[in-house]
Design an enzyme around this catalytic site. Structure first.
Site, short mmCIF file in Angstrom:
data_model
loop_
_atom_site.label_atom_id
_atom_site.label_comp_id
_atom_site.label_asym_id
_atom_site.label_seq_id
_atom_site.Cartn_x
_atom_site.Cartn_y
_atom_site.Cartn_z
N LYS A 1 0.84 -1.20 0.00
CA LYS A 1 0.00 0.00 0.00
C LYS A 1 0.87 1.25 0.00
CE LYS A 1 -0.43 -0.29 5.05
NZ LYS A 1 -1.36 -0.39 6.19
N TYR B 1 13.20 31.36 9.03
CA TYR B 1 11.99 32.10 9.37
C TYR B 1 11.94 32.40 10.87
CZ TYR B 1 9.69 31.49 4.83
OH TYR B 1 9.35 31.54 3.52
#
Length: 386
Positions: free
Chosen positions: A37, A257
């Site tokens: 998956k 930042y």
């Protein structure tokens, strides 16, 4: 080879095959299925399915119908079970693609029986019993009603399954409780062809946990399925980001930042092509920001400041004498830092790291003649083949 401003990921399919064989050695009396998956845990469904099939794997598990449709294009003969069950109206797609739904409720069972009887379809399906994880599946007290519901119609079902909750800690007593409960379930549904309980970690709990089929997952891809044991599997991926810039910054300057990190001395600072859009965490959990590191030619370089969408800032001072420059590779995961070590630094698990790292990556493969020469740009689409 195509270079991109993101990750270069190399997948060793020979080690994938070695890991699959390790599961077979651990579970000699059971069929070893592969869980593929999420694009084979982010490693690449096509290459993984092809190599595992060549190694003798005939049974696969996916999560969603569209994943099953995609896998069927690469594997025309294998059994494919779809874990997340049957949504109303999708029954014809399971017949057309020869997929097997894993059923988790009486409504799904009724829908499946009605379809199979109407279309004379006996392609098979699984019944999922919840033996302790309290997630998908029939509760044990619902089983008498389920048994009555499928009486005389067991030809439409070929697997009874459940899932461990605590197998990553082999000493947890709940493992034994689940094994005993599932043995009782197996005896009640003895008409079904096969039974399955064990995931990767469950394969190491002894033969009483193996039943007829085991579902190898994270161990196939080199991740440690245990929280209390060392990793018995081989690493199959290495991931490298590229240097986009190298500069010397002075003591007292801020980087990133929010001016969240201040330099305590003159440092050689690099910017690499890896950000949170690539699955690298902006805010690592468990307060692990100071533990995030990458490697330049074997030397550690700490991630500093906040991770941005497309870039991260690293301290290259320890490798200044190696003269790092634009375009050089920086190891995120590989010989210097295993998948498990990276997951621990992030505050996560290898499953999550694999399935999120490198959504914009360029993958190359070792051990696959069709894919070993040219890298493939990875950007899986929404394959609606149902």
């Amino acid at each position: 080879m195509l270079h991109c401003h993101s990750l270069d990921i190399t997948v060793d399919l020979n080690n994938l095959a070695w890991n699959y064989d390790e599961f077979r050695a651990r579970c000699p009396g059971a069929t070893v299925a592969a869980v593929v998956k999420a694009d084979a845990y982010g490693v690449g469904l096509s290459a993984v399915a092809r190599r595992l099939a060549s190694n003798g794997c005939t049974t696969f598990f996916v999560a969603h119908l569209q994943e099953g449709a995609r896998l069927r294009r690469h594997n025309s003969a294998g059994e494919i079970y779809v874990l997340n069950g049957l949504l109303p109206g999708t029954e014809p797609a399971y017949e057309r693609l020869n997929l097997k739904p894993v059923l988790t409720s009486k409504l799904q069972v009724r829908l499946w029986i009605a379809f199979c009887e109407r279309e004379a379809w006996t392609g098979g399906a699984a019944l999922h019993v919840d033996t302790g994880i309290n997630r998908l599946g029939f509760r044990v007290e619902e089983l008498p009603a389920l048994k009555r519901l499928i009486a005389g119609r067991t030809q439409y079902f070929d697997l009874i399954m459940s899932h461990f909750a605590c197998a990553d800690d082999p000493s947890d007593p709940r493992n034994g409780e689940q094994i005993e409960t599932f043995w009782q379930v197996r005896r009640e549904f003895g008409e079904l062809r096969r039974a399955s309980l064990a995931n990767s970690a469950g394969c190491f709990l002894g033969s009483s946990a193996h039943f007829d089929l085991v579902r190898s997952g994270i161990g196939l891809y080199g991740g440690n399925p245990f929280v209390t044991r060392s990793n018995p599997f081989r690493q199959i991926i290495s991931a490298n980001a590229r240097l986009l810039q190298v500069k010397t910054h002075r003591q007292g300057e801020y980087v990133g930042y929010g001016r969240a990190f201040r330099l305590q001395g003159d440092r050689l600072i690099g910017v690499i092509s890896l950000g949170y859009a690539d699955g690298y965490p902006r805010y690592p959990s468990l307060g692990n920001q100071d533990r995030l590191q990458v490697y330049y030619k074997g030397r550690s370089a700490h991630v500093i400041g906040r991770v941005s969408m497309d870039t991260s800032i690293i301290d290259l001072s320890s490798a200044a004498d190696l003269k790092p420059s634009l375009g050089d590779l920086v190891e995120v995961c590989g010989p210097s830092q295993s998948l498990d070590e990276l997951a621990k630094a992030i505050g996560s698990i290898p499953n999550e790291v694999l399935t999120t790292l490198g959504s914009r990556s360029v993958r190359s493969y070792v051990g696959d003649h069709e894919l070993s020469v040219a890298a493939s740009l990875h950007r899986p689409g929404d394959h609606r083949d149902y």
